[in-house]
Write an enzyme that holds these catalytic residues in place. Structure first.
Site, PDB file in Angstrom:
ATOM      1  N   GLU A  85      -6.744  -0.759  -6.901  1.00 37.60           N
ATOM      2  CA  GLU A  85      -7.847  -0.808  -5.945  1.00 37.60           C
ATOM      3  C   GLU A  85      -7.395  -0.207  -4.609  1.00 37.60           C
ATOM      4  O   GLU A  85      -6.326   0.361  -4.500  1.00 37.60           O
ATOM      5  CB  GLU A  85      -8.349  -2.241  -5.754  1.00 37.60           C
ATOM      6  CG  GLU A  85      -7.302  -3.217  -5.291  1.00 37.60           C
ATOM      7  CD  GLU A  85      -7.860  -4.624  -5.103  1.00 37.60           C
ATOM      8  OE1 GLU A  85      -8.949  -4.927  -5.614  1.00 37.60           O
ATOM      9  OE2 GLU A  85      -7.197  -5.428  -4.426  1.00 37.60           O
ATOM     10  N   ARG A  86      -8.292  -0.316  -3.577  1.00 32.08           N
ATOM     11  CA  ARG A  86      -8.013   0.155  -2.220  1.00 32.08           C
ATOM     12  C   ARG A  86      -7.834   1.674  -2.162  1.00 32.08           C
ATOM     13  O   ARG A  86      -6.814   2.175  -1.715  1.00 32.08           O
ATOM     14  CB  ARG A  86      -6.807  -0.561  -1.611  1.00 32.08           C
ATOM     15  CG  ARG A  86      -6.975  -2.072  -1.587  1.00 32.08           C
ATOM     16  CD  ARG A  86      -5.845  -2.784  -0.879  1.00 32.08           C
ATOM     17  NE  ARG A  86      -5.996  -4.236  -1.019  1.00 32.08           N
ATOM     18  CZ  ARG A  86      -5.150  -5.136  -0.553  1.00 32.08           C
ATOM     19  NH1 ARG A  86      -4.064  -4.738   0.119  1.00 32.08           N
ATOM     20  NH2 ARG A  86      -5.358  -6.429  -0.725  1.00 32.08           N
ATOM     21  N   SER A  87      -8.880   2.367  -2.577  1.00 33.79           N
ATOM     22  CA  SER A  87      -8.817   3.835  -2.512  1.00 33.79           C
ATOM     23  C   SER A  87      -9.986   4.417  -1.706  1.00 33.79           C
ATOM     24  O   SER A  87     -10.630   5.364  -2.159  1.00 33.79           O
ATOM     25  CB  SER A  87      -8.817   4.414  -3.932  1.00 33.79           C
ATOM     26  OG  SER A  87      -7.673   4.042  -4.654  1.00 33.79           O
ATOM     27  N   GLU A 124       0.829  -1.208   0.000  1.00 32.65           N
ATOM     28  CA  GLU A 124       0.000   0.000   0.000  1.00 32.65           C
ATOM     29  C   GLU A 124       0.866   1.262   0.000  1.00 32.65           C
ATOM     30  O   GLU A 124       1.964   1.267   0.527  1.00 32.65           O
ATOM     31  CB  GLU A 124      -0.910   0.039   1.227  1.00 32.65           C
ATOM     32  CG  GLU A 124      -2.187  -0.751   1.068  1.00 32.65           C
ATOM     33  CD  GLU A 124      -1.954  -2.235   1.256  1.00 32.65           C
ATOM     34  OE1 GLU A 124      -2.674  -3.037   0.623  1.00 32.65           O
ATOM     35  OE2 GLU A 124      -1.051  -2.593   2.018  1.00 32.65           O
TER      36      GLU A 124
END
Length: 459
Positions: free
Chosen positions: A245-247, A174
């Site tokens: 992804e992961r926003s 991340e």
């Protein structure tokens, strides 16, 4: 003016606020002064290193006397300031912050500020403030799936932490996350207390997580992971750009407010929530809580067609309040506001009021978000580096893409080292703001990256 009056007049710390209550219950020292002007969230009143000794970073070496690592590893309350500017090369290593009561004041560095490459920072302590750093781990030529999987910045079982006005890009895991053990303790209350909680991520630029690179799991272009059972999480006025992804991704039992963020060119998911049964085997599911208000998601060249603004996966239920969010594709056509991945029993429990909300949080109308955060997010907006300028202008222009290697768009910065003394009398040592109102290297509003021909045409 005393500190209590300052906090009340700023409207940042109402008496009896959840921030004060949470800190009192955690056993941390109370303070009536916000961490800095405009600090928000459940961590807003953390003192960081206020009142501690000033430690000067005087070398760009990765370790040793006068280094950033030595300052971060020092014990006791401390404010880290910089008498050098340039690049700190960690040589594929991570700096770990274990000692609490720390302020890292990247705004004190002479131009061009501090950029950390080939490494990242893990925060494993309480009451930490990090401002105005750039962290760019990068692939560094490593083979695909070879195991280099560093976060740019991560909190690990930390509390009362603010990461504000930083740039994190080219991470192998991340760009910016809050994590810790899922199930440390006997009860869900223990789980929340023993993992990351009371965390604010504000005004950060989180861009170009590397996709098909060296992470052992394969594709791993990720913005922000908020790990299971983390609570008191505020994600406010950040720019997410070019992450698959992961926003952000909120895992099982997370309690978070996601407010006034710009999400540009997400790949397969923007905001999503997922309690994975495979990770919760034998543990009672906890219902997550998410307040999503005033955010903008814009599709770009890498975005899946029809991508929803928020997606629900896994088995756990989510209490969800959404208001004044905008989601459009790269042509400006509306996108769905909700979708699912996986056919499971997870329920979206729509709430009329925010189930998670910090006291006194300022909220912009969604139509004002893009202009505001492009001008103000990221490290040292008064003194941006070339890669921040490139990313922000591409966001504004609808350009750019998800990348696998930093060399597709740039290279590690090669900045001439600079130096200037830190003069205590020129700074408010409570808030680490310059008394003159002007920061080192301040040039004015965001600068465009000009080619030689561009410059010639503007003369």
């Amino acid at each position: 003016m005393n500190r209590l009056m300052f906090g009340l007049l700023c409207g940042l710390l109402p008496l009896g606020s959840p921030v004060s209550t949470a800190m009192a219950q955690s056993g941390d020292p109370l303070t009536s002064l916000p961490a800095f002007p405009g600090a928000q969230g459940w961590a807003a009143a953390t003192p960081g290193g206020r009142g501690g000794r000033i430690i000067r970073v005087t070398t760009l070496a990765k370790d040793g006397p006068g280094s950033l690592r030595a300052a971060l590893e020092a014990k006791g309350p401390r404010i880290v300031v910089f008498e050098v500017g340039g690049v700190i090369d960690l040589g594929r290593d991570t700096i770990t912050i274990d000692e609490p009561f720390l302020t890292i004041a990247g705004q004190t560095a002479p131009s061009p500020g501090i950029t950390i490459i080939r490494g990242g920072i893990d925060i494993r302590a309480h009451d930490v403030i990090v401002r105005h750093l750039r962290v760019r781990p990068g692939l560094d030529g490593q083979p695909k799936r070879s195991g280099w999987e560093v976060d740019a910045m991560n909190t690990v079982a930390a509390r009362n932490v603010i990461v504000d006005h930083c740039t994190m890009s080219w991470a192998l895991d991340e760009n910016l996350s809050a994590s810790g053990p899922r199930f440390a303790g006997a009860t869900p209350a223990d789980w929340r207390r023993n993992t990351s909680h009371n965390i604010t991520f504000s005004y950060n630029l989180l861009a170009e997580g590397l996709a098909d690179a060296s992470h052992p799991k394969g594709e791993h272009s990720k913005g922000t992971l908020i790990h299971d059972n983390a609570s008191g999480i505020l994600i406010w006025r950040n720019v997410y750009a070019h992450n698959v992804e992961r926003s952000p991704l909120l895992k099982g039992g997370v309690e978070a407010a996601v407010v006034n963020n710009l999400i540009y060119d997400p790949g397969t998911r923007g905001i999503h929530y997922n309690l994975m049964a495979l990770e919760w085997a034998g543990q009672p599911y906890q219902t997550g809580a998410l307040s999503a208000v005033g955010n903008v998601m814009r599709g770009g060249p890498s975005t899946d067609d029809g991508l929803p603004f928020m997606m629900l996966g896994g088995d756990g239920d989510l209490r969800y309040h959404a208001r004044d969010n905008i989601a459009v594709d790269k042509m400006g056509k509306p996108l769905p506001m909700f979708g699912r991945y996986g056919e499971t029993r997870a329920q979206l429990i729509e709430a009329k009021t925010p189930p998670v909300w910090p006291t006194g949080l300022p909220v912009l109308a969604a139509r004002d978000v893009e202009t505001h955060v492009l001008a103000n997010a990221g490290a040292r907006p008064w003194d941006r580096d070339a890669d921040d300028i490139r990313v922000l202008f591409f966001v504004a222009e609808g350009r750019g893409k998800i990348i696998d290697d930093e060399r597709e768009v740039s290279e590690y910065p090669r900045q001439v080292p600079t130096s200037a003394p830190f003069v205590d009398a020129e700074w408010n040592l409570d808030t680490m703001e310059p008394l003159s109102g002007r920061y080192p290297g301040q040039k004015g509003p965001v600068q465009e990256a000009l080619t030689t021909r561009d410059r010639a045409m503007r003369r």
